[in-house]
Scaffold this active site. Sequence first.
Site, mmCIF file in Angstrom:
data_model
loop_
_atom_site.group_PDB
_atom_site.id
_atom_site.type_symbol
_atom_site.label_atom_id
_atom_site.label_comp_id
_atom_site.label_asym_id
_atom_site.label_seq_id
_atom_site.Cartn_x
_atom_site.Cartn_y
_atom_site.Cartn_z
ATOM 1 N N ASP A 14 48.685 84.304 23.546
ATOM 2 C CA ASP A 14 47.090 85.233 22.944
ATOM 3 C C ASP A 14 47.223 86.453 21.622
ATOM 4 O O ASP A 14 47.184 86.783 21.882
ATOM 5 C CB ASP A 14 46.666 86.276 23.930
ATOM 6 C CG ASP A 14 46.313 85.374 25.433
ATOM 7 O OD1 ASP A 14 46.538 83.363 25.152
ATOM 8 O OD2 ASP A 14 46.735 84.929 26.414
ATOM 9 N N LYS A 36 50.934 78.103 25.928
ATOM 10 C CA LYS A 36 49.812 77.993 25.703
ATOM 11 C C LYS A 36 49.117 78.149 23.999
ATOM 12 O O LYS A 36 49.047 79.275 23.987
ATOM 13 C CB LYS A 36 49.019 78.328 27.209
ATOM 14 C CG LYS A 36 47.847 78.531 27.003
ATOM 15 C CD LYS A 36 46.854 78.849 28.045
ATOM 16 C CE LYS A 36 47.280 80.482 28.042
ATOM 17 N NZ LYS A 36 45.510 80.702 27.459
ATOM 18 N N ASP A 63 44.150 74.785 25.452
ATOM 19 C CA ASP A 63 43.254 75.314 26.462
ATOM 20 C C ASP A 63 42.109 76.171 25.521
ATOM 21 O O ASP A 63 41.429 76.690 25.388
ATOM 22 C CB ASP A 63 44.487 77.134 26.676
ATOM 23 C CG ASP A 63 43.443 77.430 27.819
ATOM 24 O OD1 ASP A 63 42.384 76.894 29.011
ATOM 25 O OD2 ASP A 63 43.727 78.438 28.041
ATOM 26 N N LYS A 65 39.612 74.183 27.145
ATOM 27 C CA LYS A 65 38.382 74.416 27.991
ATOM 28 C C LYS A 65 36.937 73.633 27.626
ATOM 29 O O LYS A 65 36.135 73.681 27.908
ATOM 30 C CB LYS A 65 37.917 76.185 28.465
ATOM 31 C CG LYS A 65 38.935 76.373 28.955
ATOM 32 C CD LYS A 65 38.826 77.578 29.807
ATOM 33 C CE LYS A 65 40.270 78.302 29.792
ATOM 34 N NZ LYS A 65 40.925 79.048 29.509
ATOM 35 N N LEU A 66 37.115 72.420 27.228
ATOM 36 C CA LEU A 66 35.774 71.499 26.645
ATOM 37 C C LEU A 66 35.159 71.340 27.590
ATOM 38 O O LEU A 66 35.139 70.670 28.665
ATOM 39 C CB LEU A 66 36.515 70.365 26.272
ATOM 40 C CG LEU A 66 37.532 70.213 24.622
ATOM 41 C CD1 LEU A 66 38.028 68.874 24.533
ATOM 42 C CD2 LEU A 66 37.252 71.410 23.576
ATOM 43 N N HIS A 67 33.765 71.449 27.419
ATOM 44 C CA HIS A 67 32.314 71.624 27.744
ATOM 45 C C HIS A 67 30.931 71.228 26.952
ATOM 46 O O HIS A 67 30.822 72.082 26.589
ATOM 47 C CB HIS A 67 32.648 73.256 28.918
ATOM 48 C CG HIS A 67 30.823 72.613 29.532
ATOM 49 N ND1 HIS A 67 30.526 73.694 30.286
ATOM 50 C CD2 HIS A 67 30.387 71.239 30.208
ATOM 51 C CE1 HIS A 67 30.037 73.176 31.133
ATOM 52 N NE2 HIS A 67 29.504 71.872 30.983
ATOM 53 N N ASP A 68 30.981 69.502 26.996
ATOM 54 C CA ASP A 68 29.760 69.640 25.889
ATOM 55 C C ASP A 68 29.383 67.476 26.700
ATOM 56 O O ASP A 68 29.949 67.423 27.504
ATOM 57 C CB ASP A 68 30.376 68.819 24.796
ATOM 58 C CG ASP A 68 29.564 69.454 23.346
ATOM 59 O OD1 ASP A 68 28.451 69.298 23.498
ATOM 60 O OD2 ASP A 68 29.334 70.482 22.749
ATOM 61 N N ILE A 69 28.426 66.984 25.725
ATOM 62 C CA ILE A 69 28.057 66.184 26.426
ATOM 63 C C ILE A 69 29.513 65.205 25.949
ATOM 64 O O ILE A 69 30.728 65.459 25.388
ATOM 65 C CB ILE A 69 26.945 65.193 25.125
ATOM 66 C CG1 ILE A 69 28.081 65.342 23.781
ATOM 67 C CG2 ILE A 69 25.862 66.182 25.109
ATOM 68 C CD1 ILE A 69 26.990 64.216 22.836
ATOM 69 N N ASN A 71 30.421 62.360 25.353
ATOM 70 C CA ASN A 71 31.258 61.065 23.959
ATOM 71 C C ASN A 71 31.663 62.559 22.460
ATOM 72 O O ASN A 71 32.356 61.881 22.172
ATOM 73 C CB ASN A 71 29.793 60.650 23.177
ATOM 74 C CG ASN A 71 30.015 59.169 22.225
ATOM 75 O OD1 ASN A 71 31.403 58.951 21.624
ATOM 76 N ND2 ASN A 71 30.042 59.844 20.342
ATOM 77 N N THR A 126 39.916 82.878 36.921
ATOM 78 C CA THR A 126 40.764 83.319 37.900
ATOM 79 C C THR A 126 40.058 85.262 37.308
ATOM 80 O O THR A 126 39.933 85.914 37.882
ATOM 81 C CB THR A 126 42.037 83.377 37.699
ATOM 82 O OG1 THR A 126 41.896 83.559 35.982
ATOM 83 C CG2 THR A 126 43.279 82.517 37.571
ATOM 84 N N GLN A 197 41.823 90.034 35.113
ATOM 85 C CA GLN A 197 41.616 88.920 36.734
ATOM 86 C C GLN A 197 41.402 89.539 37.052
ATOM 87 O O GLN A 197 41.600 90.750 37.402
ATOM 88 C CB GLN A 197 43.414 88.734 36.588
ATOM 89 C CG GLN A 197 43.810 88.138 34.482
ATOM 90 C CD GLN A 197 42.820 86.763 34.479
ATOM 91 O OE1 GLN A 197 42.757 85.615 35.209
ATOM 92 N NE2 GLN A 197 43.968 86.150 33.220
ATOM 93 N N ARG A 218 50.662 88.546 29.521
ATOM 94 C CA ARG A 218 50.411 89.473 28.682
ATOM 95 C C ARG A 218 51.713 90.650 29.652
ATOM 96 O O ARG A 218 52.591 90.704 28.944
ATOM 97 C CB ARG A 218 49.860 90.668 29.198
ATOM 98 C CG ARG A 218 48.736 90.698 28.087
ATOM 99 C CD ARG A 218 46.934 91.565 28.710
ATOM 100 N NE ARG A 218 46.345 89.839 28.981
ATOM 101 C CZ ARG A 218 45.295 90.330 29.653
ATOM 102 N NH1 ARG A 218 44.543 91.435 29.369
ATOM 103 N NH2 ARG A 218 44.798 89.662 30.251
#
Length: 242
Positions: A14, A36, A63, A65-69, A71, A126, A197, A218
Site C-alpha cells: 500500500d 498485493k 486487488d 475488486k472489479l464490479h461492473d457489467i 462484458n 473487513t 479495520q 501496515r
Amino acid sequence: MEGAGSMSLIIALDFPNRTEVERFLSHFAGEKLYVKVGMELFYSEGPGIVSYLKEQGHQVFVDLKLHDIPNTVKSAMRSLARLGADMVNVHAAGGTKMMRAAWEGLAEGTPAGQERPLCIAVTQLTSTSETVMQQELWIDKPLQETVLHYAQLAKESGLDGVVCSALEAEAVRNACGNGFHTVTPGIRQAADSTDDQIRVVTPEDARKLGSSYIVVGRSITGAEHPLQAYKTIQEQWEGITL
C-alpha cells in the site's frame, strides 16, 4: 492452482508509487514474496508495476475488486491475465453472471503454457460492520450469513475462493469445501493498532480459523525492520515456535 492445504502470507504494497515500493523491497534482497497491488499503487503506476514485480520473481495479487457489467469485467480480466497476475478479484455483489464472465476473461487471456490466475470474490470488506451493512447498505441479513451466501454464489460461478474476514473462514470452508480458498485481510499482531479495520485477528488466530492466505499490510510495511516483522508474522502464521 495451489492445493487446498497451501498457506501463503501476502504483503499489501500500500504505497503511492514505485519508488516507495522499491525502497521497501530493498529490505528483502533474495526473498521471493507474495505481494498485493491495490488500487492506489495500480492507478498511480499502471500495469507496469505488475510486470516489474513479476520480473523480480514475486507472486502478485492484483486487488482491484472489479464490479461492473459482465462484458467490461471480462475484458478487464483478459488484460490482467496477460500481465501474469497470480490472483485477481471481483465483488461478489456483481452477481453470478459477472463472476462467470470474470473467469472466462481470465481463461481467454492466460498465455499458453501458463496457469490461469486465481479469481476470488470479495464478500464484505473487513472495514464493514454489521451496523453499516444493515443500516447503510440495506442488507438485512446477518453479516456471516451474507458472507456465506456470497461465497456459495462465487463457488457456483466457478471462482476459486473469496476475500473474507478470518472470523468467517471456517464457516466458508464448511459451506464450500477445503479446496475453496479464503483470503483474509485485517491481520494484525496483538499489539498493533486496528486502524480502519473492524473484523481483525492475529496471524495465529487466522491459522487456527483455517485461512488459506493472510494479507498483511501496515504490520510489515510500517515496521522499523520490515524483514524481521515479516519473518515474525510468517512464523506465527505457520505455527513455528523457536
